[in-house]
Design an enzyme around this catalytic site. Structure first.
Site, PDB file in Angstrom:
ATOM      1  N   VAL A  14       0.944  -1.170  -0.168  1.00  0.00           N
ATOM      2  CA  VAL A  14      -0.192   0.098   0.092  1.00  0.00           C
ATOM      3  C   VAL A  14       0.798   1.249   0.091  1.00  0.00           C
ATOM      4  O   VAL A  14       0.324   2.375  -0.388  1.00  0.00           O
ATOM      5  CB  VAL A  14      -0.822  -0.132   1.215  1.00  0.00           C
ATOM      6  CG1 VAL A  14      -0.295   0.664   2.426  1.00  0.00           C
ATOM      7  CG2 VAL A  14      -2.389   0.713   0.991  1.00  0.00           C
ATOM      8  N   SER A  15       2.018   1.036   0.212  1.00  0.00           N
ATOM      9  CA  SER A  15       2.929   2.298   0.318  1.00  0.00           C
ATOM     10  C   SER A  15       3.630   2.378  -1.030  1.00  0.00           C
ATOM     11  O   SER A  15       4.431   1.545  -1.315  1.00  0.00           O
ATOM     12  CB  SER A  15       4.120   1.910   1.355  1.00  0.00           C
ATOM     13  OG  SER A  15       5.305   2.708   1.271  1.00  0.00           O
TER      14      SER A  15
END
Length: 224
Positions: A14-15
């Site tokens: 998600v980063s």
């Protein structure tokens, strides 16, 4: 010949900054004298455990990130584009299902398949603006990564097991013990001592600490 140094890479798909760090470390693992160990973990757990705040919770951070990612995508030569609703992706939907899936892939197939699946999940969010929360979405990423239908079915079943949940939780807790407050986090083991580096802008310092040369974000294209 000197013994190879171990570098652990803690990350969450998600980063977007983790994607940059991931690609750079994959490019350098054969150039530097290191053994790269992939450590998929849960970013939200690290943020909560360290008391940090997501960029989506701070307007100026989010505003800056949108500009920063455009510059970084070009610099690092990674096809990174911000999704239409980053707050929905990063904060509301999150990555728990995806990271359990990655943990299960690692348990089943090791780091080579983990690398390919992780990259396809990053590509879905941060290049194609697609979902990574539904089983069908995870399966699609796994197919593109080269997993068979049988492997995908087994990995999806593993995702709900106590073993995989504990594996992801344990890796997240280990990251916190090593000082994590966000991802990516690289931990270089030098002379028996862990040296932690946070973010996708510390590679030159990391190279210095492990006695290697930094040749820019894409060493294959560097003028030697």
């Amino acid at each position: 010949m000197s013994s190879r140094k171990v570098v652990e890479l803690f990350y969450d798909v998600v980063s977007p900054y983790s994607w940059l760090g991931f690609e750079v470390m994959c490019r350098y693992r054969n150039l530097w004298n290191i053994d790269l160990k992939l450590r998929p973990a849960f970013l939200r757990g690290v943020m909560q455990g360290s008391g940090n705040k997501s960029p989506v919770a701070v307007f100026n951070k989010m505003h800056y990130m949108s500009h920063d990612l455009r510059r970084l995508a070009e610099y690092f030569d990674v096809p990174l584009q911000q999704p239409s609703d980053p707050a929905e992706v990063m904060f509301n939907k999150g990555s728990l299902a995806a990271m359990r899936f990655v943990a299960a892939v690692q348990q089943k197939g090791g780091d080579k398949k983990t690398e390919k699946v992780s990259r396809e999940l990053w590509r879905r969010i941060w290049s194609e603006d697609k979902d990574i929360t539904e089983p069908a979405s995870l399966s699609e990423a796994a197919v593109k990564a080269g997993l068979t239908d049988g492997e995908i079915k087994e990995v999806l079943e593993m995702c709900t097991s106590k073993e995989i949940k504990e594996k992801l939780k344990s890796c997240t807790e280990e990251a916190l013990k090593l000082g994590a407050f966000g991802f990516p986090m690289m931990v270089c083991h030098v002379d028996g001592k862990p040296e932690m580096f946070f973010g996708s802008d510390r590679f030159e310092l990391m190279a210095h600490c492990i006695g290697e040369k930094w040749l820019g974000p894409n060493p294959d294209k560097a003028k030697l």
